[in-house]
Design an enzyme around this catalytic site. Structure first.
Site, PDB file in Angstrom:
ATOM      1  NE  ARG A  70       0.182   1.498   3.334  1.00  0.00           N
ATOM      2  CZ  ARG A  70       1.088   2.403   3.632  1.00  0.00           C
ATOM      3  NH1 ARG A  70       2.366   2.054   3.824  1.00  0.00           N
ATOM      4  NH2 ARG A  70       0.786   3.683   3.759  1.00  0.00           N
ATOM      5  N   GLY A  71       0.251   2.404  -0.169  1.00  0.00           N
ATOM      6  CA  GLY A  71       1.040   3.621  -0.335  1.00  0.00           C
ATOM      7  C   GLY A  71       1.193   3.862  -1.830  1.00  0.00           C
ATOM      8  NE  ARG A  79      -6.072   0.963  -1.927  1.00  0.00           N
ATOM      9  CZ  ARG A  79      -5.484   1.461  -0.822  1.00  0.00           C
ATOM     10  NH1 ARG A  79      -4.261   1.092  -0.496  1.00  0.00           N
ATOM     11  NH2 ARG A  79      -6.142   2.298  -0.048  1.00  0.00           N
ATOM     12  CG  ASP A 125      -3.007   7.824  -1.880  1.00  0.00           C
ATOM     13  OD1 ASP A 125      -2.563   8.065  -0.744  1.00  0.00           O
ATOM     14  OD2 ASP A 125      -3.061   6.686  -2.370  1.00  0.00           O
ATOM     15  CG  ASN A 173      -2.299  11.604   2.273  1.00  0.00           C
ATOM     16  OD1 ASN A 173      -1.764  10.689   1.627  1.00  0.00           O
ATOM     17  ND2 ASN A 173      -1.976  11.842   3.538  1.00  0.00           N
TER      18      ASN A 173
END
Ligand code: MRU
Length: 347
Positions: free
Chosen positions: A51-52, A94, A238, A248
């Site tokens: 993730r990230g 995502r 993000d 974010n």
């Protein structure tokens, strides 16, 4: 194995497969998940093994190596006609992190002529993107660290560290660089409900490097700022719209409002690959909604009464006007806006 000179190895390619540090198991277990098919990479992104935003992008780049490799093995030189469904699945895994689309576009630009084996070329490109992300984060660290004076106390949200990138981190890249300069006294990490990226990941990652870190409940940030305990809030992003609005982790907007109310600098640290010039403002950024169950229970145990609905957007949009400083690998902007952000791409 390539050495990316990072404190934590979030992901790497080994013997024809992608190794992903399983972030669901941290901080108690350090385990890697091996992906040898693109479908496994899609599942790993969806289920938060990785993730990230930047880390998701680099994982997708390696995922394309796997997708194309498998299409080449099955269909030979007709592989280009067979990879689109898998690449679409990667892109949809995502929706908010624009680095995913950025990495896919970067890989597509280097699709070789269909005749030979495409894997060596594409693996080279993925490894280059991987190295460039680490280099960008180091540059972000240098540009951001000069804003922090001696004994700085920093508050960060979620995890925008080595674990969220190919290495070194964005927000935590600034922290690492400032720590080297001797200017960090302490980092406060918000828990970051409901996935606890702050409690589980940021605290662990900083502890690995010996950087002092204290965990706070998300709801303790205003009290801490009110008491004068914070010099700077630093988060990652993000997706950043062309006008500087920042999507974010949910709760970032609240922290930006709080920082403004207390006269605390609010800094966003992100590579250019997180800026989406096709999104004019934050309203154009898709916000991921995740299952209600993530809020209604904890580690399989119900925490809310049966039958109660939950609203679980996992990102929010902070208006550009609340962002004091945007730090990228090509430099920092004070009061980012449409014109100054466009200028970053001309340097
Ligand atoms: O849901 P996550 O853990 O993928 O959310 C991550 C964040 O919100 C980070 O702050 C962002 O991706 C920047 S990471 C350098």
């Amino acid at each position: 194995m390539t050495d990316y000179a990072s404190s934590v190895r979030t992901l790497y390619w080994e013997d024809g497969g992608l190794m992903l540090l399983d972030q669901r198991q941290l901080p108690h277990q350090v385990e890697y998940v091996r992906c040898v098919a693109v479908e496994q990479v899609v599942a790993a992104i969806e289920t938060m093994v990785v993730r990230g935003a930047p880390a998701i992008g680099i994982a997708a780049a390696y995922g394309i190596v796997l997708a194309v490799g498998s299409a080449f093995e099955k269909h030979g030189s007709r592989w280009p006609q067979h990879v689109d469904p898998q690449i679409d699945a990667l892109e949809k895994s995502r929706p908010t992190a624009v680095n995913l689309r950025w990495a896919i576009d970067a890989m597509r630009k280097h699709f070789p002529a269909p005749a030979g084996d495409p894997r060596p070329t594409l693996l080279d490109v993925a490894e280059r993107l991987h190295r460039e992300d680490v280099a960008a984060n180091r540059a972000i660290g240098e540009h951001g660290a000069i804003y922090l004076e001696a004994n700085a106390q920093v508050l960060t949200h979620c995890n925008a560290g080595a674990l969220a990138t190919a290495g070194y981190g964005t927000a935590l890249g600034v922290v690492r660089s400032a720590w080297r300069l001797g200017n960090i006294q302490r980092v406060y990490a918000t828990e970051t409900r409901p996935w606890l990226q702050g409690a589980r990941l940021t605290t662990w990652e900083l502890q690995q490097d010996g950087i002092p870190v204290t965990l706070i409940a998300d709801s303790a940030a205003a009290q801490l700022m009110h008491g004068g305990g914070i010099n700077c809030v630093i988060t990652g992003a993000d997706r950043i719209a062309a006008n500087g609005d920042v999507a974010n982790k949910i709760g970032t907007y609240t922290l930006a409002l709080c920082a403004r109310a207390h006269g605390v600098r609010f800094m966003v640290a992100a590579p250019l690959s997180t800026i989406d010039q096709t999104a004019p403002n934050g309203a154009a950024i898709p916000i991921e909604q995740r299952p209600a169950e993530e809020l209604l229970s904890y580690q399989g145990h119900k925490t809310a009464p049966l039958g109660v609905p939950a609203y679980n957007p996992v990102f929010d949009v902070t208006p550009a006007a609340l962002i004091d400083t945007l730090v990228t690998e090509v430099g920092a902007l004070d009061g980012p806006d449409f014109a100054s952000i466009a200028g970053l791409f001309k340097t």
